[in-house]
Write a protein that holds these residues in place. Structure first.
Motif, PDB file in Angstrom:
ATOM      1  N   ASP A 126      79.850  -0.765   5.438  1.00  0.00           N
ATOM      2  CA  ASP A 126      80.749  -0.746   4.278  1.00  0.00           C
ATOM      3  C   ASP A 126      80.356   0.108   3.090  1.00  0.00           C
ATOM      4  O   ASP A 126      78.967   0.136   2.777  1.00  0.00           O
ATOM      5  N   GLU A 127      80.953   0.911   2.916  1.00  0.00           N
ATOM      6  CA  GLU A 127      80.765   2.247   2.359  1.00  0.00           C
ATOM      7  C   GLU A 127      80.053   1.894   0.288  1.00  0.00           C
ATOM      8  O   GLU A 127      79.166   2.734   0.571  1.00  0.00           O
ATOM      9  N   ARG A 128      80.478   1.377   0.203  1.00  0.00           N
ATOM     10  CA  ARG A 128      80.069   0.795  -1.293  1.00  0.00           C
ATOM     11  C   ARG A 128      78.499  -0.367  -1.396  1.00  0.00           C
ATOM     12  O   ARG A 128      77.796   0.288  -1.955  1.00  0.00           O
ATOM     13  N   LYS A 129      78.319  -0.326  -0.118  1.00  0.00           N
ATOM     14  CA  LYS A 129      76.550  -1.163   0.284  1.00  0.00           C
ATOM     15  C   LYS A 129      76.308  -0.015   0.649  1.00  0.00           C
ATOM     16  O   LYS A 129      74.558  -0.518   1.175  1.00  0.00           O
ATOM     17  N   ARG A 130      76.686   0.704   1.479  1.00  0.00           N
ATOM     18  CA  ARG A 130      75.243   1.720   2.084  1.00  0.00           C
ATOM     19  C   ARG A 130      74.174   2.460   1.448  1.00  0.00           C
ATOM     20  O   ARG A 130      74.683   3.138   0.472  1.00  0.00           O
ATOM     21  N   PRO A 131      72.810   2.790   1.615  1.00  0.00           N
ATOM     22  CA  PRO A 131      72.103   3.400   0.738  1.00  0.00           C
ATOM     23  C   PRO A 131      72.511   4.977   0.736  1.00  0.00           C
ATOM     24  O   PRO A 131      72.624   5.725   2.110  1.00  0.00           O
ATOM     25  N   GLY A 132      71.634   5.266   0.018  1.00  0.00           N
ATOM     26  CA  GLY A 132      71.701   6.872  -0.655  1.00  0.00           C
ATOM     27  C   GLY A 132      70.821   7.109   0.298  1.00  0.00           C
ATOM     28  O   GLY A 132      70.249   6.176   1.233  1.00  0.00           O
ATOM     29  N   TYR A 133      70.878   9.173   0.963  1.00  0.00           N
ATOM     30  CA  TYR A 133      69.992   9.064   1.875  1.00  0.00           C
ATOM     31  C   TYR A 133      68.146   9.036   1.280  1.00  0.00           C
ATOM     32  O   TYR A 133      67.707   8.927   2.074  1.00  0.00           O
ATOM     33  N   ALA A 134      68.074   9.020  -0.004  1.00  0.00           N
ATOM     34  CA  ALA A 134      66.517   8.848   0.386  1.00  0.00           C
ATOM     35  C   ALA A 134      65.819   7.142   0.261  1.00  0.00           C
ATOM     36  O   ALA A 134      65.148   7.282   0.804  1.00  0.00           O
ATOM     37  N   ARG A 135      67.035   6.155  -0.361  1.00  0.00           N
ATOM     38  CA  ARG A 135      66.952   5.012   0.288  1.00  0.00           C
ATOM     39  C   ARG A 135      66.572   4.684   2.171  1.00  0.00           C
ATOM     40  O   ARG A 135      65.975   4.297   1.943  1.00  0.00           O
ATOM     41  N   LEU A 136      67.775   5.296   2.038  1.00  0.00           N
ATOM     42  CA  LEU A 136      67.529   5.401   3.793  1.00  0.00           C
ATOM     43  C   LEU A 136      66.011   6.581   4.052  1.00  0.00           C
ATOM     44  O   LEU A 136      65.959   4.989   5.309  1.00  0.00           O
ATOM     45  N   ALA A 137      65.878   7.080   4.438  1.00  0.00           N
ATOM     46  CA  ALA A 137      64.415   7.666   4.360  1.00  0.00           C
ATOM     47  C   ALA A 137      63.236   6.840   4.156  1.00  0.00           C
ATOM     48  O   ALA A 137      62.555   6.612   5.301  1.00  0.00           O
ATOM     49  N   ALA A 138      63.381   5.988   3.133  1.00  0.00           N
ATOM     50  CA  ALA A 138      62.556   5.118   2.350  1.00  0.00           C
ATOM     51  C   ALA A 138      62.777   4.060   3.642  1.00  0.00           C
ATOM     52  O   ALA A 138      61.468   3.262   4.698  1.00  0.00           O
TER      53      ALA A 138
END
Length: 170
Positions: free
Chosen positions: A39-51
């Motif tokens: 779900d693209e709407r719930k996909r984290p940003g790159y900063a959150r994904l990196a965390a």
């Protein structure tokens, strides 16, 4: 320029960005992100994904660097970062570098994504134990329904009725 040389940049030097080994790295990374967060709407940003990656694997990767890899701006991934990404997404490191491995993993990702839908799971579970003839009839009906809805045909996994090996071996 010979047939085997990469295209030259405007300055006349070969463009290293088209090297075959890393050509599809960004595409494969984005496929993994999309499979993990459909779900693209719930996909984290790159900063959150990196965390999340750092928290899960203990490996060091920044949100900016992850964005650069995902957009193709950077292609100089280290073996350590490659290993961290592979561990986080649950794929072999070769996924990023080998066409055969990538194709096999992508096939498994499609199956896993389809099985997230309870109706698809229920259909598969109800089909278990049916005769080969009944399974073939069901497959024909599903294929016809896909045609009616103008959906692309699905490639066969290569597993026939006599092959009970799971399609998820990597």
């Amino acid at each position: 320029m010979t047939h085997d040389e990469p295209p030259a940049r405007s300055g006349g030097t070969p463009d290293k960005a088209v090297r075959p080994l890393l050509r599809k790295f960004d595409q494969r990374l984005n496929e993994l992100i999309a499979a993990l967060y459909p779900d693209e709407r719930k996909r984290p940003g790159y900063a959150r994904l990196a965390a999340e990656i750092r928290q899960t694997t203990g490996g060091a990767i920044s949100g900016t660097y992850l964005w650069e890899l995902a957009t193709g701006k950077k292609r100089n991934v280290t073996l350590e970062q490659l290993d961290v990404l592979a561990e986080f997404f649950g794929v072999p490191p070769e996924y990023f570098l080998n066409e055969e491995v990538a194709a096999r993993v992508n096939s498994q990702l499609k199956l896993a994504t389809a099985l997230r839908d309870a109706r698809v799971r229920n259909l598969a579970l109800r089909a278990d134990g049916l005769s080969m003839e009944s399974l073939d009839a069901l497959l024909a009906m599903v294929n016809e329904a896909r045609k009616l809805q103008r959906l692309a045909p699905i490639e066969d996994t290569g597993n026939d009725a006599g092959n009970t090996a799971p399609a998820t071996d990597v």
